[in-house]
Motif scaffolding. Structure first.
Motif, mmCIF file in Angstrom:
data_model
loop_
_atom_site.group_PDB
_atom_site.id
_atom_site.type_symbol
_atom_site.label_atom_id
_atom_site.label_comp_id
_atom_site.label_asym_id
_atom_site.label_seq_id
_atom_site.Cartn_x
_atom_site.Cartn_y
_atom_site.Cartn_z
ATOM 1 N N PHE A 53 1.148 -1.095 -0.475
ATOM 2 C CA PHE A 53 0.130 0.270 -0.204
ATOM 3 C C PHE A 53 0.813 1.133 -0.108
ATOM 4 C CE2 PHE A 53 -3.269 -2.625 1.747
ATOM 5 C CZ PHE A 53 -4.566 -2.379 1.067
ATOM 6 N N GLU A 54 2.154 1.556 1.044
ATOM 7 C CA GLU A 54 2.435 2.640 1.338
ATOM 8 C C GLU A 54 3.935 2.856 -0.176
ATOM 9 O OE1 GLU A 54 4.885 1.737 4.253
ATOM 10 O OE2 GLU A 54 3.043 1.354 5.871
ATOM 11 N N GLN A 55 4.321 1.978 -0.809
ATOM 12 C CA GLN A 55 5.155 2.301 -2.142
ATOM 13 C C GLN A 55 4.347 1.824 -2.950
ATOM 14 O OE1 GLN A 55 7.466 -2.000 -1.556
ATOM 15 N NE2 GLN A 55 8.781 -1.151 -0.122
ATOM 16 N N GLN A 94 -0.556 2.302 -7.602
ATOM 17 C CA GLN A 94 0.174 2.965 -7.748
ATOM 18 C C GLN A 94 0.644 3.937 -6.994
ATOM 19 O OE1 GLN A 94 0.641 3.311 -11.142
ATOM 20 N NE2 GLN A 94 -0.307 1.276 -11.731
ATOM 21 N N PRO A 95 2.189 4.159 -6.993
ATOM 22 C CA PRO A 95 2.234 5.321 -5.855
ATOM 23 C C PRO A 95 1.645 6.086 -5.379
ATOM 24 C CG PRO A 95 4.666 4.594 -6.956
ATOM 25 C CD PRO A 95 2.639 4.396 -7.368
ATOM 26 N N ALA A 96 0.501 6.700 -4.503
ATOM 27 C CA ALA A 96 0.126 8.179 -4.002
ATOM 28 C C ALA A 96 0.845 9.221 -4.075
ATOM 29 C CB ALA A 96 -1.178 7.933 -3.642
ATOM 30 N N GLN A 101 -0.068 11.560 4.121
ATOM 31 C CA GLN A 101 -1.246 11.267 5.257
ATOM 32 C C GLN A 101 -2.021 10.976 5.108
ATOM 33 O OE1 GLN A 101 -3.146 15.152 2.848
ATOM 34 N NE2 GLN A 101 -1.148 15.742 1.685
ATOM 35 N N ARG A 102 -1.872 9.685 4.126
ATOM 36 C CA ARG A 102 -2.803 8.123 4.684
ATOM 37 C C ARG A 102 -2.188 7.385 5.551
ATOM 38 N NH1 ARG A 102 -3.865 6.124 -1.480
ATOM 39 N NH2 ARG A 102 -4.932 7.690 -2.434
ATOM 40 N N ASP A 123 -7.890 5.308 6.841
ATOM 41 C CA ASP A 123 -7.943 6.948 6.283
ATOM 42 C C ASP A 123 -6.818 7.939 5.939
ATOM 43 O OD1 ASP A 123 -8.785 9.484 7.575
ATOM 44 O OD2 ASP A 123 -7.956 9.214 9.974
ATOM 45 N N TYR A 124 -7.593 7.940 4.780
ATOM 46 C CA TYR A 124 -6.740 8.459 3.511
ATOM 47 C C TYR A 124 -7.960 10.279 3.876
ATOM 48 C CZ TYR A 124 -5.518 4.205 1.891
ATOM 49 O OH TYR A 124 -4.814 2.997 1.313
#
Length: 157
Positions: A53-55, A94-96, A101-102, A123-124
């Motif tokens: 998720f993070e990447q 995909q990188p956000a 902030q997520r 929590d986005y």
């Protein structure tokens, strides 16, 4: 919750007794989940999932999910239940630009020798959601075989 616990709650409420003892059964259940022999392996798989998720990395996600993993949830936008495969789900990794902030956290809810259920809280900036991941031990590896999601859009600030 098992039938005994439900009966105990109803009995306590009927007599006006405190249900704190019943509430503590969840605490003891969590302790036993953390003490399960497979807890560390499931936690490791979930840490990999969080990294995906993070990447925004499909290759990292595929270390835990399968191409035929089932992902299902209700789309308010489409006004229907939608179901996609793990392969389709991974396309969204995909990188956000707002990654900082997520916020994500997970809780391993239940474990057996070959299955587990994990709750992921998301929590986005524009989304507040919950994923329930069903995991199965396949060839010695814990893999997500299904994801059920729900959530709501946040009001614009």
């Amino acid at each position: 919750m098992n039938t005994f616990a439900k009966t105990l709650i109803v009995t306590c409420l009927s007599f006006g007794w405190s249900v704190s003892a019943v509430a503590n059964t969840n605490v003891s259940a969590q302790v036993s989940v953390q003490q399960h022999a497979e807890y560390a392996a499931i936690d490791s798989a979930m840490q990999t999932m969080m990294q995906a998720f993070e990447q925004g990395s499909a290759p990292t996600a595929f270390r835990v999910i399968l191409k035929d993993t089932v992902v299902v949830g209700y789309s308010g936008k489409q006004q229907k239940v939608v179901s996609v495969s793990g392969e389709e789900w991974a396309k969204g990794f995909q990188p956000a630009p707002d990654e900082d902030q997520r916020h994500r956290q997970y809780q391993i809810l239940d474990i057996t020798d070959t299955g587990a259920v994990v709750k992921v809280m998301l929590d986005y900036p524009q989304w507040l959601g919950i994923d329930y991941l069903a995991m199965t031990k396949i060839d010695g590896q814990w893999r997500v075989i299904s994801k059920s999601w729900s959530g709501t859009l946040k009001a614009a600030k």
